[in-house]
Design a protein around this motif. Structure first.
Motif, short mmCIF file in Angstrom:
data_model
loop_
_atom_site.label_atom_id
_atom_site.label_comp_id
_atom_site.label_asym_id
_atom_site.label_seq_id
_atom_site.Cartn_x
_atom_site.Cartn_y
_atom_site.Cartn_z
N VAL A 180 -9.93 3.60 -1.02
CA VAL A 180 -10.60 2.55 -0.25
C VAL A 180 -10.90 1.35 -1.17
O VAL A 180 -10.72 0.18 -0.78
CB VAL A 180 -11.91 3.10 0.38
N GLU A 181 -11.29 1.64 -2.40
CA GLU A 181 -11.60 0.58 -3.37
C GLU A 181 -10.38 -0.29 -3.65
O GLU A 181 -10.46 -1.52 -3.69
CB GLU A 181 -12.10 1.24 -4.67
N ASP A 182 -9.20 0.38 -3.82
CA ASP A 182 -7.95 -0.36 -4.06
C ASP A 182 -7.64 -1.29 -2.88
O ASP A 182 -7.25 -2.46 -3.07
CB ASP A 182 -6.76 0.61 -4.23
N VAL A 183 -7.80 -0.74 -1.66
CA VAL A 183 -7.50 -1.54 -0.46
C VAL A 183 -8.42 -2.75 -0.39
O VAL A 183 -7.99 -3.88 -0.16
CB VAL A 183 -7.64 -0.67 0.82
N GLU A 184 -9.72 -2.52 -0.63
CA GLU A 184 -10.69 -3.62 -0.56
C GLU A 184 -10.41 -4.68 -1.63
O GLU A 184 -10.55 -5.88 -1.39
CB GLU A 184 -12.12 -3.08 -0.68
N ALA A 185 -10.01 -4.21 -2.82
CA ALA A 185 -9.68 -5.15 -3.91
C ALA A 185 -8.47 -6.00 -3.53
O ALA A 185 -8.43 -7.21 -3.76
CB ALA A 185 -9.41 -4.38 -5.20
N LEU A 213 0.87 -1.18 0.00
CA LEU A 213 0.00 0.00 0.00
C LEU A 213 0.90 1.22 0.00
O LEU A 213 2.01 1.17 0.54
CB LEU A 213 -0.88 0.01 1.25
N THR A 214 0.42 2.31 -0.61
CA THR A 214 1.21 3.56 -0.54
C THR A 214 0.62 4.45 0.54
O THR A 214 -0.55 4.31 0.91
CB THR A 214 1.18 4.30 -1.89
N PHE A 239 4.01 -1.20 8.53
CA PHE A 239 3.32 -2.45 8.18
C PHE A 239 1.93 -2.41 8.80
O PHE A 239 1.76 -1.96 9.93
CB PHE A 239 4.12 -3.64 8.73
N VAL A 240 0.92 -2.86 8.05
CA VAL A 240 -0.44 -2.84 8.57
C VAL A 240 -1.04 -4.25 8.48
O VAL A 240 -0.86 -4.94 7.48
CB VAL A 240 -1.31 -1.78 7.84
N PHE A 291 0.16 -6.05 5.07
CA PHE A 291 0.75 -5.41 3.90
C PHE A 291 1.75 -4.34 4.32
O PHE A 291 1.46 -3.52 5.20
CB PHE A 291 -0.36 -4.74 3.05
N PRO A 292 2.94 -4.32 3.67
CA PRO A 292 3.88 -3.22 3.93
C PRO A 292 3.32 -1.92 3.34
O PRO A 292 2.63 -1.95 2.32
CB PRO A 292 5.14 -3.65 3.18
#
Length: 773
Positions: free
Chosen positions: A632-637, A625-626, A661-662, A647-648
């Protein structure tokens, strides 16, 4: 996975205070923590570092609050004492359960042979205690206790009575085992086995939900009584550790300090394991050492004291119940009066060699059988398997008096020293008519016909126990391994003890006996050999050393026999280690594919972090992730398309500079919560992991700030770090994952499973065989 969030999830309206004050002013809704953040999915590993820092923060908060008011001070004192309260409760409950189990097993084992007429809930021994008609020679016989044949037909002796007793013995055994396996299968599948391999895995940071639950506790307690009473070759000692850990987990849920922190919970479970061994063997100190040596992964000094307290309370509770009526905590408490001699170290070491060979043989054979059970049709019919093994055990066990009785009673008889008052067959020696000596110091005597008869039966019992235990351990019922292993060793030891005793009697002029064994002296104690043999076999199977010796001398109260026990324990470990380093519990952990990094394994291969990290050369790039350009759509996808645990977060895809890191679960919960509580968060909202979000035009959708779920200090190593160091870091810090960087640029990730796969590959094993299925 709960990552598949639909855009319209949850539409509860926000309260006025939660609404945005102005379009540009961004609400960091995570200032108020929401439920389940920082928790873990089932079958995942916990992050020890994160749990430790969360506990430190909690403690700091409580300490600073305690200075504000008297009430807060009381709350902080209650928080400090909660650990000791949990230990007290664990000790009380596990001691009580162990006492109830002991009494129930005693009664149900005797129920297979007969019933007490005065009160059906009395065991054979309790029934004859109250009788006035018992004679000294036939102390087991009293009119109040009747065998089934006598009760039904009126004939106590004869072929017909024997056949009827035999038939009913087998019938009761089948009924008990059928009930046990059915209850386990229907209500609590996790209640089977000994439970120690899984507890080792849980204590190393793995999560198996329900393994220590209320249902498991209830069903394991009931089925343990049934399984042991059915006469199968298994013990209750291993499962008692599981029962005690269930008690620990139960009381953890009463205190938020433990229920909300998986790391703290594991400290309590370590202490509970100590309480379990304490009540299983009546050995509080041995229990603490067992937890330290065998099951615990992280064992700080504070846990040592608390384990000691829990083990003490548990032993005290069991002593108050007094299940065996001998004011002792175990059935096979013995006291010996004769010293041992240096020359006896030779047979003791030979018993150690036997224990090591039996341990290695048992582990090989049992694992091969369990693997066969997993891969063939056999595994699909657990009830039939239990019935078949019980039927075979009962049919073969009944004719031999040493296998008919419960294994604990057998060990008790084998440990016993032959006094003047013993009526056992093993004590059928030929007495010298003009012997006049104090009663407790009887000289060595020639063996009578009873002893030779007993030796034959013991030899057959030894072969029977060795073979049947291989097939019994690992079935779908609660089954411990301590007692069957000790029985094998005790039988072998007693046979050897009688052999040495008779050699010393008949050949006291030989050079090895001349110095220490005069005619008419009491030189050799066969019971001591049984005890040493039991320790050797238990050591060979479990590879315990220090805790084993302490448990054995707490069992027997014999401080002067520490050296023979140590010699046998060390020899059996060396011999067994020559055939394979893993004990039975580690072997079962490997067989089940639990992600367990053993602290004792050595990693000596010269590989680097870059050889193990993912992505590999031909793999797709790492999912990242940046910090300020993902929607939000990118994260959910990303959550929907992958099954990674986290994800880093990088500055941008071009620079790939690492920010943090999350965790996947935290991210999912945060987005779900934001959609419910925060107005204006839609699929095209930008997710910010930065401290301050930039001013956005009023027409843009409301951004979502997730800085609070970001771990800003993830553990990193460089690509040239040796894997030896990486493995050590994973072991000692209990990491879930570790990021690989070069000059601050993210290159890849190494997870605990990658480390386990790599270690398996280096040992020429199938890397997929170690993955939990």
């Amino acid at each position: 996975m709960d990552g598949n969030m639909e855009p319209g999830d949850g539409g509860s309206s926000a309260t006025p205070t939660e609404e945005m004050n102005a379009a540009g002013n961004l609400m960091d809704f995570l200032d108020e923590p929401f439920p389940d953040v920082g928790t873990y999915e089932d079958f995942h590993t916990i992050d020890w570092l994160r749990e430790k820092s969360r506990d430190t923060d909690r403690h700091r908060k409580i300490t600073s609050k305690s200075k504000e008011s008297f009430w807060e001070l009381i709350k902080s004192l209650l928080d400090a004492w909660s650990g000791w309260v949990v230990m007290l409760l664990i000790g009380l409950l596990s001691g009580t359960l162990a006492g109830v189990i002991d009494l129930a097993v005693d009664w149900m084992t005797d129920l297979k042979e007969g019933v007490c007429l005065t009160a059906f809930y009395y065991s054979h021994e309790q029934c004859c205690w109250t009788s006035n008609e018992t004679t000294f020679d036939d102390r087991d016989k009293c009119p109040q206790w009747q065998k089934w044949a006598e009760l039904m037909t009126g004939h106590a002796e004869g072929a017909g009575a024997y056949v009827l007793n035999y038939f009913l013995y087998v019938l009761w055994a089948l009924l008990f085992s059928f009930l046990a396996v059915s209850l386990v299968r229907v209500f609590a599948p996790y209640a089977c086995g000994s439970g120690i391999p899984e507890i080792k895995t849980i204590l190393s940071g793995f999560i198996i939900r329900g393994y220590l639950g209320k249902w498991t506790l209830l069903i394991k307690t009931v089925t343990l009584v049934l399984a042991v009473s059915s006469g199968l070759s298994l013990g209750k000692e291993g499962p008692l550790v599981h029962v005690a850990c269930c008690c620990g987990n139960l009381f953890c849920s009463l205190f938020s300090k433990y229920s909300k922190n998986e790391g703290k919970r594991r400290e309590v479970l370590s202490a509970a394991a100590a309480a379990g061994v304490s009540v299983a063997f009546g050995a509080p100190i041995g229990g603490v050492l067992f937890s330290l040596e065998e099951v615990s992964y992280y064992f700080p000094l504070k846990t040592l004291w608390r384990s000691f307290f829990a083990a003490l309370v548990a032993a005290f509770t069991l002593r108050s119940i007094n299940p065996f009526g001998n004011s002792r905590l175990v059935l096979f408490y013995v006291e010996y009066h004769t010293p041992w001699y240096m020359a006896e170290l030779v047979p003791f070491i030979l018993l150690g060699v036997f224990g090591g060979l039996w341990g290695a043989l048992f582990i090989r054979a049992n694992i091969a059988w369990c693997r066969r059970r997993k891969t063939t049709l056999l595994g699909k019919y657990p009830v039939l398997e239990v019935i078949a093994v019980t039927g075979l055990t009962a049919v073969l066990a009944f004719p031999n008096p040493y296998t008919r009785r419960s294994t604990s009673e057998l060990i008790s008889e084998l440990f016993n020293d032959c006094g003047a008052l013993e009526s056992s067959q093993l004590c059928d020696y030929i007495n010298n008519p003009n012997m006049s000596r104090p009663v407790d110091d009887i000289p060595d005597r020639p063996a009578g016909p009873g002893v030779y008869n007993a030796l034959w039966q013991l030899a057959l019992a030894l072969v029977f126990k060795i073979v049947i235990t291989i097939f019994t351990f690992g079935m779908k019922i609660p089954s411990g391994l301590f007692i069957p292993s000790m029985a094998v060793g005790a039988i072998a030891g007693r046979i050897m003890g009688i052999a040495v005793e008779q050699m010393a009697y008949h050949h006291h002029d030989w050079i090895i006996f001349r110095n220490w064994c005069r005619p008419g002296a009491d030189c050799v104690t066969p019971g001591l050999y049984a005890m040493v043999g039991a320790a050797a076999c238990l050591g060979g199977v479990t590879r315990m050393t220090v805790s084993l010796v302490v448990i054995m001398f707490e069992l027997t109260g014999g401080l002067e026999y520490i050296v023979p026990l140590m010699a046998a324990a060390v020899t059996s470990k060396w011999v067994a280690d020559a055939f394979g380093k893993e004990g039975i519990y580690e072997s079962h952990i490997q067989l089940n594919g639990y992600p367990y990094l053993d602290v004792r394994d050595e990693f000596t291969h010269r590989t680097l972090a870059t050889d193990v990290m993912r992505p590999r050369r031909n793999d797709p790039p790492l999912a990242v992730l940046t910090q300020d350009s993902t929607t939000v759509e990118d994260v959910e996808a990303l959550i929907k398309d992958t099954d990674y645990n986290g994800f880093p977060v990088v500055m941008s895809r071009e620079s790939e500079r690492l920010i943090g890191f999350v965790q996947r679960r935290d991210l999912t919960l945060a987005i779900k919560n934001a959609r419910q509580k925060q107005d204006g968060v839609v699929s095209s909202s930008v997710v910010y992991f930065t401290e301050d979000a930039p001013q956005l035009p009023a027409s843009d959708p409301q951004p979502l700030k997730l800085r609070r779920v970001l771990n800003l200090s993830p553990f990193t190593v460089t690509d040239h770090t040796p894997m030896e160091t990486v493995v050590d870091i994973f072991r000692k810090l209990g990491l879930r994952q570790c990021l690989v960087t070069r000059s601050g640029r993210l290159l890849g990730i190494i997870t605990k499973k990658d480390v386990l796969r790599h270690m398996a590959q280096m040992m020429n094993q199938d890397p997929e065989s170690i993955m939990f299925n």
